[in-house]
Design a protein around this motif. Structure first.
Motif, short mmCIF file in Angstrom:
data_model
loop_
_atom_site.label_atom_id
_atom_site.label_comp_id
_atom_site.label_asym_id
_atom_site.label_seq_id
_atom_site.Cartn_x
_atom_site.Cartn_y
_atom_site.Cartn_z
N GLU A 33 0.62 -1.01 -0.18
CA GLU A 33 -0.02 0.16 -0.01
C GLU A 33 0.66 1.18 0.00
OE1 GLU A 33 -2.96 2.21 3.04
OE2 GLU A 33 -2.87 0.09 3.24
N GLU A 34 1.98 1.10 0.93
CA GLU A 34 2.70 2.46 0.70
C GLU A 34 3.51 2.85 -0.49
OE1 GLU A 34 2.47 4.65 3.22
OE2 GLU A 34 1.33 3.52 4.63
N VAL A 35 4.03 1.61 -1.03
CA VAL A 35 4.74 1.71 -2.26
C VAL A 35 3.76 2.46 -3.42
CG1 VAL A 35 5.54 0.16 -4.35
CG2 VAL A 35 6.31 -0.09 -2.00
N GLY A 36 2.38 1.93 -3.27
CA GLY A 36 1.34 2.54 -4.10
C GLY A 36 1.44 4.04 -3.81
N GLU A 37 1.30 4.27 -2.80
CA GLU A 37 1.19 6.00 -2.35
C GLU A 37 2.55 6.59 -2.97
OE1 GLU A 37 0.31 6.25 1.73
OE2 GLU A 37 -1.54 5.02 1.52
N LEU A 38 3.50 5.70 -2.85
CA LEU A 38 4.98 6.39 -3.20
C LEU A 38 4.86 6.69 -4.77
CD1 LEU A 38 7.81 7.35 -2.88
CD2 LEU A 38 8.47 5.06 -3.08
N ARG A 43 4.43 10.12 -9.54
CA ARG A 43 3.69 10.53 -10.58
C ARG A 43 3.49 12.08 -10.60
NH1 ARG A 43 -2.39 9.14 -11.70
NH2 ARG A 43 -2.49 10.41 -13.58
N ALA A 44 2.87 12.67 -9.71
CA ALA A 44 2.48 13.89 -9.35
C ALA A 44 3.76 14.67 -9.63
CB ALA A 44 1.95 14.16 -7.86
N ILE A 45 4.82 14.32 -9.10
CA ILE A 45 6.14 15.09 -9.50
C ILE A 45 6.47 14.93 -10.82
CG2 ILE A 45 8.54 15.32 -8.97
CD1 ILE A 45 7.85 14.54 -6.09
N HIS A 55 -4.62 20.83 -6.37
CA HIS A 55 -3.70 22.05 -6.66
C HIS A 55 -2.56 22.04 -5.91
CE1 HIS A 55 -7.22 23.07 -9.28
NE2 HIS A 55 -8.07 23.05 -8.31
N GLU A 56 -1.63 21.14 -5.98
CA GLU A 56 -0.59 20.98 -5.00
C GLU A 56 0.64 22.11 -5.75
OE1 GLU A 56 0.33 16.91 -4.65
OE2 GLU A 56 -1.12 16.85 -2.81
N THR A 57 1.33 22.65 -4.86
CA THR A 57 2.60 23.12 -5.03
C THR A 57 3.80 22.28 -5.19
OG1 THR A 57 3.45 23.62 -2.89
CG2 THR A 57 2.03 24.89 -3.97
N ARG A 58 4.72 22.71 -5.85
CA ARG A 58 6.00 21.92 -5.78
C ARG A 58 6.24 21.49 -4.40
NH1 ARG A 58 9.60 20.57 -9.51
NH2 ARG A 58 8.72 21.61 -10.98
N GLU A 59 6.49 22.36 -3.59
CA GLU A 59 6.95 22.12 -2.16
C GLU A 59 6.08 20.94 -1.36
OE1 GLU A 59 6.72 24.52 1.87
OE2 GLU A 59 7.20 25.89 0.20
N ARG A 61 4.46 18.70 -3.21
CA ARG A 61 4.59 17.35 -3.93
C ARG A 61 5.68 17.00 -3.19
NH1 ARG A 61 2.71 20.15 -8.66
NH2 ARG A 61 4.53 20.78 -9.08
N ASN A 62 6.91 17.63 -3.17
CA ASN A 62 8.06 17.13 -2.38
C ASN A 62 7.91 16.73 -1.04
OD1 ASN A 62 9.61 17.30 -4.74
ND2 ASN A 62 10.19 19.69 -4.43
N GLU A 63 7.10 17.42 -0.17
CA GLU A 63 6.82 16.96 1.08
C GLU A 63 6.08 15.83 0.99
OE1 GLU A 63 3.62 18.64 4.46
OE2 GLU A 63 5.01 20.05 3.72
N ASN A 64 5.12 15.43 0.09
CA ASN A 64 4.52 14.13 0.20
C ASN A 64 5.26 12.93 -0.12
OD1 ASN A 64 2.39 12.47 -2.00
ND2 ASN A 64 1.86 12.64 0.19
N LEU A 65 6.41 13.43 -1.25
CA LEU A 65 7.41 12.19 -1.68
C LEU A 65 8.16 11.97 -0.49
CD1 LEU A 65 9.03 10.88 -3.73
CD2 LEU A 65 10.56 12.65 -3.84
N HIS A 66 8.71 12.81 0.75
CA HIS A 66 9.27 12.38 1.92
C HIS A 66 8.48 11.65 2.76
CE1 HIS A 66 12.24 15.65 0.37
NE2 HIS A 66 13.06 14.93 1.40
N GLU A 67 7.24 11.90 2.86
CA GLU A 67 6.32 11.26 3.60
C GLU A 67 6.10 9.94 3.21
OE1 GLU A 67 1.81 11.24 4.60
OE2 GLU A 67 2.46 13.10 4.00
N GLU A 68 6.12 9.77 2.11
CA GLU A 68 5.78 8.13 1.40
C GLU A 68 6.94 7.51 1.49
OE1 GLU A 68 2.84 7.46 1.39
OE2 GLU A 68 1.78 9.27 1.24
#
Length: 105
Positions: A33-38, A43-45, A55-59, A61-68
């Motif tokens: 599941e976590e790999v799917g979220e990653l 993909r978003a980036i 309507h995510e900002t680059r910041e 999206r990068n924060e979400n990348l770190h979280e996943e």
């Protein structure tokens, strides 16, 4: 924080919440599941998401990348603990395997 320190903290955290009890088979599903979220975060980036409610900002999206990435790492660390695998040994194992495979010293 060092990897082993985080793993010790994480195992304790999971045990206090009664999450550690889940079998490795179930834990593997959590990892999947976590790999799917990653995958979604990457993909978003890389290509974006054409979604009217997002309507995510680059910041963001990068924060979400770190979280996943952290969520994936945490599931791997829990599996390491369940099988008594030192997570630092994984890095050494990977390096040795690749050096051997590609004839590098």
């Amino acid at each position: 924080m060092m990897l082993k320190q985080h793993q010790d903290w994480l195992v304790d955290f999971y045990k206090r919440r009664d999450w550690y009890k889940y079998s490795s088979f179930i834990r593997l599903n959590f990892l999947t599941e976590e790999v799917g979220e990653l995958s979604r975060a990457i993909r978003a980036i890389e290509i974006g998401r054409d979604h009217p409610g997002e309507h995510e900002t680059r910041e963001k999206r990068n924060e979400n990348l770190h979280e996943e990435l952290a969520d994936v790492m945490d599931q791997v660390l829990i599996l390491c603990d369940k099988y008594q695998v030192d997570p630092d040994s994984l890095m050494a194992f990977s390096e040795a395997k690749l050096k051997k495979r590609f004839n590098e010293q």
